[in-house]
Motif scaffolding. Sequence first.
Motif, short mmCIF file in Angstrom:
data_model
loop_
_atom_site.label_atom_id
_atom_site.label_comp_id
_atom_site.label_asym_id
_atom_site.label_seq_id
_atom_site.Cartn_x
_atom_site.Cartn_y
_atom_site.Cartn_z
N GLU A 90 -4.65 -1.29 5.51
CA GLU A 90 -4.46 -2.32 6.54
C GLU A 90 -3.59 -1.85 7.70
O GLU A 90 -3.62 -2.43 8.78
CB GLU A 90 -3.83 -3.57 5.91
CG GLU A 90 -4.73 -4.28 4.90
CD GLU A 90 -6.04 -4.76 5.51
OE1 GLU A 90 -6.03 -5.19 6.68
OE2 GLU A 90 -7.08 -4.68 4.81
N GLU A 91 -2.82 -0.79 7.48
CA GLU A 91 -1.97 -0.25 8.55
C GLU A 91 -2.63 0.93 9.26
O GLU A 91 -1.98 1.63 10.03
CB GLU A 91 -0.62 0.19 7.97
CG GLU A 91 0.25 -0.94 7.50
CD GLU A 91 1.62 -0.46 7.05
OE1 GLU A 91 2.63 -1.00 7.52
OE2 GLU A 91 1.68 0.51 6.24
N ASN A 92 -3.91 1.15 8.98
CA ASN A 92 -4.70 2.21 9.62
C ASN A 92 -4.37 3.61 9.14
O ASN A 92 -4.70 4.60 9.81
CB ASN A 92 -4.58 2.16 11.15
CG ASN A 92 -5.39 1.02 11.74
OD1 ASN A 92 -6.47 0.71 11.25
ND2 ASN A 92 -4.86 0.38 12.78
N PHE A 93 -3.74 3.73 7.98
CA PHE A 93 -3.54 5.05 7.39
C PHE A 93 -4.75 5.40 6.55
O PHE A 93 -5.33 4.54 5.88
CB PHE A 93 -2.27 5.10 6.55
CG PHE A 93 -1.01 5.10 7.37
CD1 PHE A 93 -0.57 6.27 7.96
CD2 PHE A 93 -0.31 3.93 7.59
CE1 PHE A 93 0.58 6.28 8.75
CE2 PHE A 93 0.84 3.92 8.37
CZ PHE A 93 1.28 5.10 8.95
N ILE A 94 -5.13 6.67 6.58
CA ILE A 94 -6.32 7.11 5.86
C ILE A 94 -5.91 8.01 4.70
O ILE A 94 -4.99 8.84 4.83
CB ILE A 94 -7.31 7.82 6.82
CG1 ILE A 94 -8.64 8.13 6.11
CG2 ILE A 94 -6.72 9.05 7.47
CD1 ILE A 94 -9.78 8.49 7.05
N TYR A 95 -6.57 7.81 3.56
CA TYR A 95 -6.21 8.50 2.33
C TYR A 95 -7.42 9.22 1.75
O TYR A 95 -8.52 8.64 1.70
CB TYR A 95 -5.68 7.52 1.29
CG TYR A 95 -4.47 6.74 1.74
CD1 TYR A 95 -3.19 7.13 1.38
CD2 TYR A 95 -4.61 5.60 2.53
CE1 TYR A 95 -2.06 6.42 1.79
CE2 TYR A 95 -3.51 4.88 2.96
CZ TYR A 95 -2.24 5.29 2.58
OH TYR A 95 -1.13 4.58 3.00
N PHE A 96 -7.22 10.45 1.31
CA PHE A 96 -8.28 11.18 0.62
C PHE A 96 -8.41 10.64 -0.80
O PHE A 96 -7.41 10.45 -1.49
CB PHE A 96 -7.96 12.68 0.58
CG PHE A 96 -8.96 13.50 -0.21
CD1 PHE A 96 -10.14 13.91 0.37
CD2 PHE A 96 -8.71 13.83 -1.53
CE1 PHE A 96 -11.07 14.64 -0.36
CE2 PHE A 96 -9.63 14.57 -2.27
CZ PHE A 96 -10.82 14.97 -1.67
N GLN A 97 -9.67 10.41 -1.23
CA GLN A 97 -9.90 9.88 -2.56
C GLN A 97 -10.54 10.91 -3.50
O GLN A 97 -10.06 11.13 -4.60
CB GLN A 97 -10.80 8.65 -2.48
CG GLN A 97 -10.24 7.50 -1.65
CD GLN A 97 -8.97 6.92 -2.24
OE1 GLN A 97 -7.86 7.17 -1.76
NE2 GLN A 97 -9.10 6.15 -3.28
N ASP A 98 -11.64 11.54 -3.04
CA ASP A 98 -12.34 12.46 -3.95
C ASP A 98 -13.44 13.19 -3.18
O ASP A 98 -13.72 12.88 -2.03
CB ASP A 98 -12.97 11.68 -5.11
CG ASP A 98 -13.07 12.52 -6.38
OD1 ASP A 98 -12.93 13.76 -6.28
OD2 ASP A 98 -13.29 11.94 -7.45
N ARG A 99 -14.04 14.19 -3.84
CA ARG A 99 -15.23 14.88 -3.32
C ARG A 99 -16.47 14.26 -3.94
O ARG A 99 -16.43 13.73 -5.05
CB ARG A 99 -15.20 16.37 -3.70
CG ARG A 99 -14.18 17.19 -2.97
CD ARG A 99 -14.58 17.53 -1.57
NE ARG A 99 -15.79 18.34 -1.49
CZ ARG A 99 -16.43 18.59 -0.34
NH1 ARG A 99 -15.99 18.07 0.78
NH2 ARG A 99 -17.51 19.34 -0.33
N VAL A 100 -17.58 14.33 -3.24
CA VAL A 100 -18.84 13.87 -3.82
C VAL A 100 -19.72 15.08 -4.13
O VAL A 100 -19.45 16.19 -3.70
CB VAL A 100 -19.59 12.93 -2.86
CG1 VAL A 100 -18.76 11.72 -2.52
CG2 VAL A 100 -20.02 13.66 -1.59
N GLY A 101 -20.79 14.81 -4.88
CA GLY A 101 -21.75 15.88 -5.12
C GLY A 101 -21.28 16.88 -6.15
O GLY A 101 -20.56 16.55 -7.10
#
Length: 621
Positions: free
Chosen positions: A472-483
């Motif tokens: 909600e504060e516009n911070f972006i977080y890495f979650q995981d890789r796909v594939g």
Amino acid sequence: MDLYVVSVLFASVLIGPLAIRTFCPYLWKDVQYFGVLLRILVKFASRRRRRPLFSVLDRFLEQSAARGDKPFIVFGEDTLSYSVTDARSNKVANALRAHPGFKAGDTVALFMGNEPAFLITWLALAKLGSPVALLNHNIRTKSLLHCFSCCGAKVLISAPELKEAVEDVLPTLMEQGVTVLLMTTHCDTPGIESFSDKVEEAPDEPLPRSLRSHITFKSPAVYIYTSGTTGLPKAAVVNQNRLLIALAILSSNGVTSSDVIYVNLPLYHTAGFLIGFIGSIETGSTIVLKRKFSTSQFWDDCRKHGVTVVQYIGEVMRYLCSTAKRDNDKEHKVRLAIGNGIRADIWREFLSRFGNIKVQEFYASTEGNVGFVNYAGKIGAIGRVNYFHRKLFPFTLIKYDTERDEIVRDANGLCVESPRGETGLLVSKITDIAPFVGYAQNKDQTERKKLRDVVKKGDLYFNSGDLMRIDEENFIYFQDRVGDTFRWKGENVATTEVSDILTISDCLTEANVYGVQVPGHEGRVGMAAATVMEGAEFDGSKIYNHVVSYLPSYARPRFIRIQNAVEVTGTFKQLKVQLVEESFDPGRIRDPLYILDDKEKSYVPLTEQIYSSITSGHIKL
């Protein structure tokens, strides 16, 4: 009335800043970041207009002229100034120019670890207008030949300690007419020539600019290898324009000419090469070069050399925090740490233990066309999303079905944007400002990274393969890789490459490779669900010797699960979701389980006791 106006103005002066801090706490940092973006664009544009073409090499020559006596590379007890580095690279370039197997502009592959010769040789090749392929010094046989061949290299320059690896592929190289040079004064292997003796005899006079007059901004400068979703490593093309962009960006990363930067990440990687080496060229700083990361020597090296800037990946920070505490943990001059992949808990522990060090977390990929910088310093985030950044580099997060391993589209065939707070696949629009060059001699994989009809029909985006979340504060977080790629020990591992290696053994017929999480460890460790050949038995020693011969340590499956059959979908894609969930827990798995044991030089049965020791942290992987 005047009194009223004065009162309003006075109240605004007092309340205004408080209101901004309360309701827009990051506004000032957003504005500052916008200023940084403008400076980067102006610097890039001004250099882009210079004639003749301005390159990283030209920036190095500027620094050499301005800071000739300043230390540029510190390696062990040796120190090379900017001018000495310049002169030595001239000698290498002149020795190559005189060699009958080379002509200026030929692509050359470097097969070396972290040492001054790597940096000097790259500068020499830049002076000759030659693109350089940066080979991972851990690869062998099939992977080595593939990486060498896909960039169209005509010359291989290798470190002497890698001679055996070169000899393994030498017959093929000789068939292809490749010139193989070894950085030694003598070599008795037919087909491999010594090169250091030629360098010593060569003059150190500057090379004429005309040797690189053929270069344009679209010309490849470097090939950096990246493990993708399928197959063997891919050679990402880093052209002259991209290096020029990197120079401009690196001028604003907080490093100055007075800094000493500690480079212990591999130079064949984007982080070590671009941020460590190219970044130091831009800022005129000093590089303290280390062959490889060492937990026990890290802080002692920093103290000895007065290091002020360090690089990291998540694993580096975790290793440093896992060492025994010392009274002098905060006695150093390090003020800035630049890198990516640090977990929030490790970030906090690092600051608590080692002092007031600014952690500059960022997100980028070798071939990608978008990046983020956590300029606000929010622990755990990889960056912050703002209006200016999104206008310059349009991107979005789209819904991705991880079970089906596919992008979600609506009835019109367009991608579905992920709501704020939910995880989505990062895709970024391919534009003139944010191009995607692709991979050398691999149109198929280049096309696979392109995504069409994302926001509207006919648009074109780059598929990062990374799952992200924006709060909600516009911070972006890495979650995981796909594939089919996972990350372990700071390296990307392509599961199909590992699977191919396993199935050419004399024991296994099929192998489904995937990454599983291990408590207390960054990334995912390799695991394989495999089937044994009919009439054969699983031979732990044989498989161990096979994977050690073919794969670098970080890519070797730590666990092997023996199944009667590898499960696949209706389109013959290997099923991984349930395997990943079951991980390597013998309490949930009835199939035979094995763990790689370097002491026994074999895959040995994975017992409940071993499993407990791993999950409790008593056994480190």
